[in-house]
Design an enzyme around this catalytic site. Structure first.
Site, PDB file in Angstrom:
ATOM      1  N   LYS A 161     -33.361  28.933 150.474  1.00 25.90           N
ATOM      2  CA  LYS A 161     -32.682  29.481 151.649  1.00 25.90           C
ATOM      3  C   LYS A 161     -32.451  28.421 152.733  1.00 25.90           C
ATOM      4  CE  LYS A 161     -32.583  33.488 154.554  1.00 25.90           C
ATOM      5  NZ  LYS A 161     -32.964  34.876 154.723  1.00 25.90           N
ATOM      6  N   MET A 475     -29.759  51.407 113.595  1.00 29.25           N
ATOM      7  CA  MET A 475     -29.985  50.269 112.719  1.00 29.25           C
ATOM      8  C   MET A 475     -31.453  50.151 112.330  1.00 29.25           C
ATOM      9  SD  MET A 475     -28.754  48.008 110.919  1.00 29.25           S
ATOM     10  CE  MET A 475     -27.150  47.303 111.314  1.00 29.25           C
TER      11      MET A 475
HETATM   12  C1  LIG Z   1     -32.920  44.831 123.967  1.00 25.97           C
HETATM   13  C2  LIG Z   1     -33.156  45.126 122.526  1.00 25.97           C
HETATM   14  N1  LIG Z   1     -34.247  45.829 122.157  1.00 25.97           N
HETATM   15  C3  LIG Z   1     -34.453  46.115 120.853  1.00 25.97           C
HETATM   16  C4  LIG Z   1     -33.585  45.697 119.889  1.00 25.97           C
HETATM   17  C5  LIG Z   1     -33.841  45.999 118.419  1.00 25.97           C
HETATM   18  N2  LIG Z   1     -32.759  46.848 117.874  1.00 25.97           N
HETATM   19  C6  LIG Z   1     -31.741  46.344 117.161  1.00 25.97           C
HETATM   20  S1  LIG Z   1     -30.631  47.506 116.717  1.00 25.97           S
HETATM   21  C7  LIG Z   1     -31.512  48.716 117.457  1.00 25.97           C
HETATM   22  C8  LIG Z   1     -31.035  50.137 117.439  1.00 25.97           C
HETATM   23  C9  LIG Z   1     -29.810  50.316 118.234  1.00 25.97           C
HETATM   24  O1  LIG Z   1     -29.592  51.684 118.372  1.00 25.97           O
HETATM   25  P1  LIG Z   1     -28.265  52.244 118.966  1.00 25.97           P
HETATM   26  O2  LIG Z   1     -27.900  51.537 120.203  1.00 25.97           O
HETATM   27  O3  LIG Z   1     -28.369  53.721 119.069  1.00 25.97           O
HETATM   28  O4  LIG Z   1     -27.161  51.836 117.910  1.00 25.97           O
HETATM   29  P2  LIG Z   1     -26.903  52.266 116.391  1.00 25.97           P
HETATM   30  O5  LIG Z   1     -27.646  51.293 115.544  1.00 25.97           O
HETATM   31  O6  LIG Z   1     -27.381  53.663 116.226  1.00 25.97           O
HETATM   32  O7  LIG Z   1     -25.429  52.120 116.259  1.00 25.97           O
HETATM   33  C10 LIG Z   1     -32.684  48.211 118.025  1.00 25.97           C
HETATM   34  C11 LIG Z   1     -33.698  49.014 118.710  1.00 25.97           C
HETATM   35  C12 LIG Z   1     -32.469  44.941 120.326  1.00 25.97           C
HETATM   36  N3  LIG Z   1     -31.581  44.444 119.476  1.00 25.97           N
HETATM   37  N4  LIG Z   1     -32.269  44.699 121.638  1.00 25.97           N
END
Ligand SMILES: Cc1ncc(C[n+]2csc(CCOP(=O)(O)OP(=O)(O)O)c2C)c(N)n1
Lengths: 567, 161
Positions: A161, A475
């Site tokens: 700052k 996923m």
């Molecule tokens: C910030 C973060 N936390 C956890 C993960 C691990 N992760 C990868 S895919 C996923 C599921 C995503 O779910 P959603 O947004 O509902 O998408 P979908 O796979 O159902 O299309 C997770 C938890 C990540 N990639 N990013």
């Protein structure tokens, strides 16, 4: 001319032609915000600093310019970390300005003090703590230069700052900073070597990556492939660098790559990798990757070469300059692929394409996420930039939405950051107000930065969200289905807000589709409305992304799913 | 590929956090720094870091490429592959007692070690040499009872460049 630190900052931002800043104020940046009050530079007030960085990152990816953020010290700064790491993994040029407590308080655990340069050292291309007003101007200039030169990346500048309040004689002619331009033009003998390899190859294949998009080398890559009829596959980051509708395009390779792309990689005898760093999601098990091929790797960053995959011909160079040289050399030396071999190879690929095309069951009771994506592609007519969240939504987008132009798919590849898509879409839409900008989302991811709906509503940034709502962390559920005997440990997300009502509460339009017949109508309506719109598509819940290469498998060893998938 | 020790000499801009940056990022990528020496050169603006690390050629190349990416790094030179001399230094305090005094004095004389502090109750020695020489000295010092010791990292210089 005597200027204060805050004035110098804004002056240089103007010189750097910064049109827009994504930010969030606080104590240590109050003086800067006071200057912004009267500035011509547009500022978008996000609702979370992570959103500011993703928005700047989306803006940078769509335009190729440097994205800019401004946040306060302490928690404001730490909230940017995920965004910065996301940009760093995908080599996106950003300059992130963080406020800092006055220099005389640094080290005292002052209120909202935090060693943000220490925290972000491993996830920035470079960062600076500006220790005195004398270094301010050159540091800001240097930050922009570093962000965009060579292999781009995020640069953080920490602004105490008192430094910003200090005054100094400002003389733009006297600003000096070091030049890091790492422009490489490869040696001509490398071109002769490529020529030899191509002349001997019967089954060549190009793999295009993010480096082609960052290097603005799509035209050269496309010319090379088309002129010599070399089929092309790409990494997630390379999507859009070669026209998705071209018959030579094989789609993405790797874990969720197409059958034919992965087969082509496994059978090719020459693999020309351009701007690719061979991430483990791309290669599968390394010792079975492209075992029949000689590999040429072209990359601007020597540290990307020979890191994961050992290559036969490394070429360190700017992708555009190198491809230009290559085309020139091949033309001058009358390279022509031997017609019969090339036909045989392309025929083989056509057979693979026919055998296992990308597909899903199209005629069920439930909405298929792939169908939503295909329909979006159909009705948007090319006038669209797509962002994604992470998970199945991202992979289906990569598979089922053909991208013909670079910088039209904006997605977090390297870090895989859920919550990226909505703020990134806001950044993209700021740069391209006349294009449709659509975030293809999952119901888990969208909740990670849902607060940015308020930003979109406030500034009338008319982004659209296509929510593929499966009520799961899809996923992760897919992995549990395939590798953990369907033990769905903590992936059911049916407890969720009513997204239509939530959208409305934010002042955004909410639409919902529950039946396949409603898909097209909802998309048309959603795209037509001149407001931000969230479209909630209640999709078939346990759909999987196929093909899939399991962890620890070779990419030629794909799970293809049942053709008649449950409905 | 064979693992061996490499001595890498790095010229850097003398910025406040350059050492933290290099050490932190190499560490974060899983590379081990065995020893480290840093100081300014003839110019205060430029420092030289001499770092030793162990790895096979592929790992060392990765480390060198990584080092060259740092904005503050000016030059990276692997001294293992060129003719160079290497030195380390130790400072050692040996306590003197009625029993040990004679033997300590004799050993110091035998090896012509440099005594930099001599007191009634102890002596402090300064010994320099390359790694084998230092290891040799340490083996001789051990039985005399080392009260305290400091060992520098390796510094090295090319014979010609
Ligand atoms: C910030 C973060 N936390 C956890 C993960 C691990 N992760 C990868 S895919 C996923 C599921 C995503 O779910 P959603 O947004 O509902 O998408 P979908 O796979 O159902 O299309 C997770 C938890 C990540 N990639 N990013």
């Amino acid at each position: 001319m005597k200027l204060k630190g805050t004035q110098i900052l804004l002056k240089i931002l103007e010189e750097e032609k910064v049109e827009i800043i994504f930010g969030y104020p606080g104590g240590t940046v109050l003086d800067i915000y006071d200057r912004l009050y009267k500035s011509k530079i547009k500022h978008i007030l996000v609702r979370h600093e992570q959103g500011a960085v993703h928005a700047a990152d989306g803006y940078a990816r769509a335009t190729g310019k440097v994205g800019v953020c401004l946040v306060t010290s302490g928690p404001g700064a730490t909230n940017t970390v995920t965004g910065i790491a996301t940009a760093n993994m995908d080599s996106i040029p950003l300059v992130v300005f963080t406020g800092q407590v006055p220099t005389f308080l640094i080290g005292n655990d002052a209120f909202q003090e935090c060693d943000i340069t220490g925290i972000t050292r491993p996830c920035t291309k470079h960062n600076f703590l500006v220790r005195n007003i004398e270094e301010l101007a050159s540091t800001i200039k240097e930050a922009f230069h570093i962000a965009r030169s060579g292999r781009p990346g995020p640069v953080l500048v920490d602004l105490p700052k008192n430094v910003m309040a200090a005054e100094i004689n400002y003389d733009p002619a006297k600003i000096k900073f070091r030049n890091y331009d790492t422009f490489h033009k490869p040696a001509p003998k490398k071109m002769a070597h490529v020529y030899e390899m191509l002349a001997h190859a019967q089954k060549p294949l190009i793999v295009t990556g993010g480096g082609v998009i960052l290097g603005k080398a799509s035209a050269e890559l496309t010319a090379l492939a088309r002129r010599y009829q070399i089929p092309v596959t790409g990494t997630l980051m390379g999507i859009g660098s070669f026209p998705g509708m071209d018959p030579l395009w094989l789609g993405m390779l790797g874990m969720h790559g197409t059958y034919y792309a992965n087969m082509a990689v496994s059978h090719c005898d020459l693999l020309i990798a351009v701007g690719v760093r061979f991430d483990d999601r791309v290669t599968g098990t390394i010792d079975t990757f492209a075992t029949n091929a000689e590999i040429v790797q072209i990359d601007i960053d020597p540290s990307s070469i020979n890191r994961n995959v050992v290559v036969d011909l490394p070429i360190i160079g700017d992708t555009k300059a190198t491809l230009k040289d290559m085309i020139k050399f091949l033309t001058e030396h009358n390279y022509a692929p031997q017609a019969s071999y090339r036909k045989e190879w392309l025929d083989q690929i056509a057979i693979w394409k026919e055998k296992v095309p990308l597909s899903y069951c199209r005629d069920g009771r439930f909405i298929k996420p792939q169908h939503v994506i295909e329909t979006l592609h159909k009705i948007a007519q090319g006038n669209i930039i797509v962002t994604t969240e992470v998970g199945q939504n991202q992979m289906w987008t990569a598979q089922f939405f053909p991208f013909d132009e670079p910088n039209t798919l904006v997605t977090s590849g390297g870090l895989g950051t859920m919550g990226y898509g909505l703020p990134a879409a806001i950044g993209v839409k700021c740069a391209f107000p006349d294009k449709h900008v659509v975030d293809i989302a999952g119901d888990g991811s969208i909740q990670m930065n849902i607060q940015e709906l308020a930003t979109a509503a406030q500034y009338k940034i008319n982004v659209k969200i296509v929510l593929l709502n499966n009520g799961y962390l899809g996923m992760v559920r897919q992995w549990q289905e395939l590798f953990y005997e369907k033990r769905y440990s903590h992936t059911d997300m049916t407890y969720a807000p009513d997204f239509v009502k939530l959208a409305e509460a934010y002042g955004v339009v909410g639409l919902r589709a529950t039946k396949p017949a409603e898909v097209e109508k909802t998309l048309r309506e959603g795209l037509a409305i001149e407001k931000p719109v969230l479209m909630d598509f209640q999709v078939s819940r346990e759909e999987c992304v196929y093909p899939m290469v399991g962890p620890g498998s070779s990419i030629s060893d794909m799970k293809l799913g049942t053709r008649e998938m449950i409905n | 590929m064979e693992k061996k020790e490499h001595i890498i000499s790095i010229l850097v801009h003398n910025k406040p956090d350059v050492l933290a940056r290099i050490a932190g990022i190499l560490g974060g990528k899983g590379y081990n720094i065995e020893s480290l020496c840093v100081n300014t050169t003839t110019s205060y603006e430029i420092s030289k870091i001499v770092m030793t690390t162990i790895g096979n050629q592929a790992t060392i190349t990765r480390i060198e490429n990584q080092l060259r990416k740092f904005v503050d790094v000016i030059a990276v030179n692997n001294l293992t592959n060129v003719e160079s001399i290497h030195r380390e230094m130790i400072l050692v305090r040996l306590n003197l007692s009625a029993d040990s005094r004679e033997q300590v004095t004799k050993t110091i004389e035998t090896y012509q070690w440099k005594v930099i502090v001599s007191a009634d109750a102890y002596v402090i020695l300064e010994i320099t040499g390359d790694k084998p020489q230092i290891d040799f000295a340490l083996a001789r010092l051990e039985p005399l009872g080392i009260a305290d010791i400091t060992r520098t990292g390796i510094i090295a210089l090319e014979l010609e460049n």
